[in-house]
Design an enzyme around this catalytic site. Structure first.
Site, PDB file in Angstrom:
ATOM      1  N   GLU A  39      78.242   4.294  28.754  1.00 12.00           N
ATOM      2  CA  GLU A  39      76.824   3.864  29.077  1.00 12.00           C
ATOM      3  C   GLU A  39      75.933   4.923  29.188  1.00 12.00           C
ATOM      4  OE1 GLU A  39      75.836   0.621  31.689  1.00 12.00           O
ATOM      5  OE2 GLU A  39      77.386   1.333  33.036  1.00 12.00           O
ATOM      6  N   GLU A  54      86.488   0.070  33.740  1.00 14.35           N
ATOM      7  CA  GLU A  54      85.141   0.432  34.363  1.00 14.35           C
ATOM      8  C   GLU A  54      84.984   1.932  34.202  1.00 14.35           C
ATOM      9  OE1 GLU A  54      82.794  -0.965  35.323  1.00 14.35           O
ATOM     10  OE2 GLU A  54      81.578   0.168  36.734  1.00 14.35           O
ATOM     11  N   ASN A  96      57.936 -11.586  31.078  1.00 10.48           N
ATOM     12  CA  ASN A  96      59.355 -11.482  31.117  1.00 10.48           C
ATOM     13  C   ASN A  96      59.909 -12.691  30.852  1.00 10.48           C
ATOM     14  OD1 ASN A  96      61.755 -10.371  31.657  1.00 10.48           O
ATOM     15  ND2 ASN A  96      61.631 -10.989  33.850  1.00 10.48           N
ATOM     16  N   GLY A  97      60.855 -12.468  29.864  1.00  9.35           N
ATOM     17  CA  GLY A  97      61.845 -13.840  29.334  1.00  9.35           C
ATOM     18  C   GLY A  97      61.581 -13.850  27.920  1.00  9.35           C
ATOM     19  N   LYS A 153      81.396   3.049  32.380  1.00  8.50           N
ATOM     20  CA  LYS A 153      80.679   4.129  32.992  1.00  8.50           C
ATOM     21  C   LYS A 153      80.247   5.250  32.016  1.00  8.50           C
ATOM     22  CE  LYS A 153      78.889   2.327  35.426  1.00  8.50           C
ATOM     23  NZ  LYS A 153      79.028   0.873  35.979  1.00  8.50           N
ATOM     24  N   HIS A 159     101.701   0.333  22.382  1.00  9.98           N
ATOM     25  CA  HIS A 159     101.242  -0.775  21.315  1.00  9.98           C
ATOM     26  C   HIS A 159     100.280  -0.237  20.445  1.00  9.98           C
ATOM     27  CE1 HIS A 159     104.308  -3.241  23.269  1.00  9.98           C
ATOM     28  NE2 HIS A 159     103.840  -3.127  24.424  1.00  9.98           N
ATOM     29  N   CYS A 193      62.404  -6.463  30.974  1.00 10.62           N
ATOM     30  CA  CYS A 193      61.169  -6.411  31.091  1.00 10.62           C
ATOM     31  C   CYS A 193      60.717  -6.313  32.635  1.00 10.62           C
ATOM     32  CB  CYS A 193      60.180  -7.393  30.650  1.00 10.62           C
ATOM     33  SG  CYS A 193      60.328  -7.188  28.599  1.00 10.62           S
ATOM     34  N   TRP A 215      61.334  -4.117  27.559  1.00  9.18           N
ATOM     35  CA  TRP A 215      62.424  -4.128  26.574  1.00  9.18           C
ATOM     36  C   TRP A 215      62.418  -4.947  25.668  1.00  9.18           C
ATOM     37  CZ3 TRP A 215      66.707  -6.996  25.109  1.00  9.18           C
ATOM     38  CH2 TRP A 215      68.049  -6.168  24.902  1.00  9.18           C
ATOM     39  N   LYS A 269      68.571  -3.012  33.160  1.00  6.82           N
ATOM     40  CA  LYS A 269      69.752  -3.289  34.338  1.00  6.82           C
ATOM     41  C   LYS A 269      69.690  -4.901  34.247  1.00  6.82           C
ATOM     42  CE  LYS A 269      71.042  -2.275  38.342  1.00  6.82           C
ATOM     43  NZ  LYS A 269      72.454  -1.583  38.331  1.00  6.82           N
ATOM     44  N   ARG A 296      64.421  -2.232  34.308  1.00 12.24           N
ATOM     45  CA  ARG A 296      64.390  -3.321  33.666  1.00 12.24           C
ATOM     46  C   ARG A 296      63.985  -3.196  32.119  1.00 12.24           C
ATOM     47  NH1 ARG A 296      64.303  -7.592  37.265  1.00 12.24           N
ATOM     48  NH2 ARG A 296      63.857  -9.018  35.847  1.00 12.24           N
TER      49      ARG A 296
HETATM   50  O1  M6R Z   1      73.526  -8.098  37.072  1.00 17.99           O
HETATM   51  P1  M6R Z   1      74.979  -8.289  36.612  1.00 17.99           P
HETATM   52  O2  M6R Z   1      75.915  -7.840  37.388  1.00 17.99           O
HETATM   53  O3  M6R Z   1      75.154  -9.820  36.218  1.00 17.99           O
HETATM   54  O4  M6R Z   1      74.887  -7.437  35.252  1.00 17.99           O
HETATM   55  C1  M6R Z   1      76.095  -7.475  34.350  1.00 17.99           C
HETATM   56  C2  M6R Z   1      76.075  -6.472  33.444  1.00 17.99           C
HETATM   57  O5  M6R Z   1      74.865  -6.451  32.632  1.00 17.99           O
HETATM   58  C3  M6R Z   1      76.169  -4.843  34.363  1.00 17.99           C
HETATM   59  O6  M6R Z   1      76.955  -5.067  35.061  1.00 17.99           O
HETATM   60  C4  M6R Z   1      75.989  -3.728  33.095  1.00 17.99           C
HETATM   61  O7  M6R Z   1      77.072  -3.756  32.333  1.00 17.99           O
HETATM   62  C5  M6R Z   1      75.787  -2.352  33.723  1.00 17.99           C
HETATM   63  N1  M6R Z   1      74.885  -1.707  33.060  1.00 17.99           N
HETATM   64  C6  M6R Z   1      77.081  -1.897  34.027  1.00 17.99           C
HETATM   65  O8  M6R Z   1      76.731  -0.651  34.517  1.00 17.99           O
END
Ligand code: M6R
Length: 610
Positions: free
Chosen positions: A490, A483, A98-99, A487, A506, A2, A74, A605, A27
């Protein structure tokens, strides 16, 4: 999750708030709302869906007034709906939050017993009712009412509150969730993040946990957790407003991929001395003697930052020769991880606000370990908790998929490994010089890689219709395979798995067939021959291969359907290079599918819930 924004000044509040929310939409983006004081009372407009829906409603029903608060959501408590969208109102009070309020059930029952009728399923509405009741009970104004109300809350919150009887005032409070105050000329703002305020001011005040603040056009008054007036210094933020703009790119993610040469260069700037083969990370608060006494490094992180930490482990063990553990923030507490006072716990987090990583840091601190934050957001929760910080200097990252912060994290972790290696007397000066030299060349090599983006876009067309994609890598390329898969999944919603190439036999080899593209990271590094064999195993089962290979590696032509060339570089810095085309690949697949790349479904994010 949020985002919240508040404005009090002389301009019309609604457009400024909507603009601020636009920068915070990363957010959360399932609903949005705004409340403005029009001089007589508080007017509220809320809408289900992205911010543009709210903006459209406001076009038809503009809100007049120079004081207001807004929110982009969110969902945590209560599904996305207009009723659950913020602001929440109780009597003369409107609140955005937010929280998560952890004792919301008990408070809700208590308020219900006292005759309060709720109009939403959210924990936030409880705050509005608590503030209202404190006003009824004789609080000396909105500031006092909010102070008394938040004393009843446990959990994390950042809130902004408007009151009908105090036009020209916003009261803000924080505990555990981020909240920044922007001090402009004749105007004050508050927001969940710096980019929301940058187009108005670069003068910021960071509230402390437990602070309650009263914002007026002409000034700021802060009460600390002890309810006494508190002085919070103004700081000049050197992020420029244009850094938070798309700058002609179709998406923030694409812009941020292209900003990586500068993000890495900025993270290195002033921190190394090539002539002396040394690193000077002055802010880490760990002198050479303490570095020498370390028994272990323990890296904690989530998501993409976890992948950076996995690369960091290779470097810390091979360069600094210090035993290193990597753990997901979310797992630390649940497996009863052990920390010791001679551990260095390195918390890696772009936002510095990730709840799982914060929880891990708290566990480590409680055991007496020293904590170092590798974070991108100044003064965020993790650097505040840590004993020292090594900031990445990537500038604001808006796209939900992390890109430039990942490579900036890698640069910071490699600096740390060299620093520890030199401090511990295990890294010869010549080797340190080679590593640092290679690192300094990365920005220009990234530049070259980005020049081939059109070719990667063409390769992406091969993956657009794939239902599954496998990513393989060995050694330093294994975390990059993870990674690359993250990417892709997501933002393109294609199921992807990253595997250590040596693990393929394996189990995952059973999946290989002509319909399963396999992306293999196979630069000419120490693991080259072995990874080449893995490619042959895939080809033998008619799996189509997309190879990331070192420029000039002719043998790759017979083995792969597509080759993405990587500049020749020392093994140690390859992860900073190989990841770039994988980011582009994911981006172009998602874009071809027409997805909302910067705001992928279900994600936010900054993940401030556990
Ligand atoms: O702000 P942070 O680096 O702690 O966030 C960690 C993850 O939430 C963040 O890397 C998430 O996996 C991203 N969406 C990856 O692209």
């Amino acid at each position: 999750m949020c985002g919240i924004v508040g404005y009090v000044g002389e301009s019309s509040a609604a457009p400024i708030i909507v603009e601020g929310l636009r920068r915070l939409e990363y957010r959360g983006y399932d609903s949005a709302g705004i409340a403005v004081h029009d001089g007589h009372g508080v007017q509220v407009v809320r809408a289900l869906g992205k911010l543009r829906v709210l903006a459209k409603v406001l076009e038809d029903r503009p809100l007049a007034g120079t004081t207001g608060i807004g929110h982009t959501r969110w969902a945590t408590h209560g599904r996305p709906s207009e009723e659950n969208a913020h602001p929440h109102v109780a009597g003369p009070v409107a609140v955005v939050h937010n929280g998560i309020i952890e004792n919301h059930r008990a408070l809700r029952q208590e308020l219900a017993r006292a005759g309060v009728a709720f109009s939403s399923d959210t924990d936030t509405e409880i705050i509005a009712h608590l503030v209202h009741r404190e006003l009824q009970a004789g609080a000396a104004g909105l500031l006092d009412a909010v102070r008394r109300a938040v004393a009843r809350l446990s959990g994390a919150y950042a809130i902004a509150v408007l009151g009908r009887d105090e036009p020209g005032v916003i009261v803000a409070a924080r505990q555990g969730s981020p909240l920044v105050i922007g001090c402009g000329e004749g105007e004050m703002l508050c927001g969940s993040d710096i980019p929301a305020l940058l187009s108005h001011t670069q003068q910021m005040v960071f509230l402390e946990d437990g602070d309650v603040a009263e914002l007026r056009a002409g000034g700021l008054r802060v009460l600390g957790a002890d309810a006494k007036p508190a002085l919070r210094p103004r700081r000049h933020i050197d992020w420029s407003p244009v850094m938070a703009e798309r700058g002609g790119y179709k998406h923030f993610m694409l812009k941020e991929i292209h900003e990586q040469p500068e993000a890495v260069a900025a993270t290195l700037r002033g921190r190394l001395d090539l002539d002396a083969s040394s690193v000077h990370p002055s802010e880490i608060g760990l002198g050479p003697e303490a570095a020498g006494a370390l028994r272990r490094v323990y890296l904690v992180a989530c998501g993409t930052s976890f992948h950076a930490a996995l690369v960091g482990r290779y470097w810390l063990e091979s360069i600094a020769q210090v035993p290193t553990v990597v753990e997901l923030g979310s797992e630390v507490r649940y497996r009863g991880a052990l920390f010791f006072p001679d551990d260095l716990v390195v918390a890696v987090s772009q936002s510095g606000e990730t709840a799982d990583t914060i929880a891990a840091v708290q566990t480590a601190k409680a055991a007496g370990a020293r904590v170092l934050a590798v974070a991108n957001v100044l003064d965020s929760a993790i650097p505040r908790l840590a004993h020292g910080s090594l900031y990445t200097r990537a500038g604001p990252e808006i796209g939900v998929a992390s890109t430039k912060c990942f490579t900036a994290q890698l640069a910071a972790l490699l600096l740390l490994a060299v620093y520890l290696g030199r401090s511990r007397g295990v890294l010869p000066a010549e080797r340190a010089a080679e590593i640092l030299q290679a690192l300094c060349e990365v920005p220009s090599q990234m530049h070259d890689l980005l020049g081939d983006a059109d070719y990667v876009r063409a390769v992406a067309t091969r993956l657009v219709h794939a239902r599954h994609v496998l990513f393989l890598g060995r050694g330093l390329s294994f975390p990059i395979a993870l990674e690359g898969a993250l990417k892709l999944k997501e933002i393109s919603y294609v199921h992807a798995e990253g595997y250590a190439a040596g693990e393929m036999k394996h189990g995952p080899i059973a999946l290989i067939e002509p319909e399963l593209p396999v992306v293999v990271i196979c630069p000419q590094d120490a693991a080259y021959d072995k990874t080449l064999s893995n490619i042959q195993e895939v080809r033998a089962r008619e799996g189509p291969v997309v190879a990331l290979a070192t420029k000039g590696d002719e043998s790759m032509h017979d083995l792969s359907e597509h080759i993405i060339w990587i500049p020749r570089a020392p093994d140690v810095v390859l992860p900073l290079l190989t990841v770039v085309p994988l980011q582009l690949l994911a981006y172009y697949v998602a874009d071809r599918k027409g997805h909302d790349v910067d705001q992928p479904r279900n994600l936010a994010k900054t993940v401030t819930v556990e």
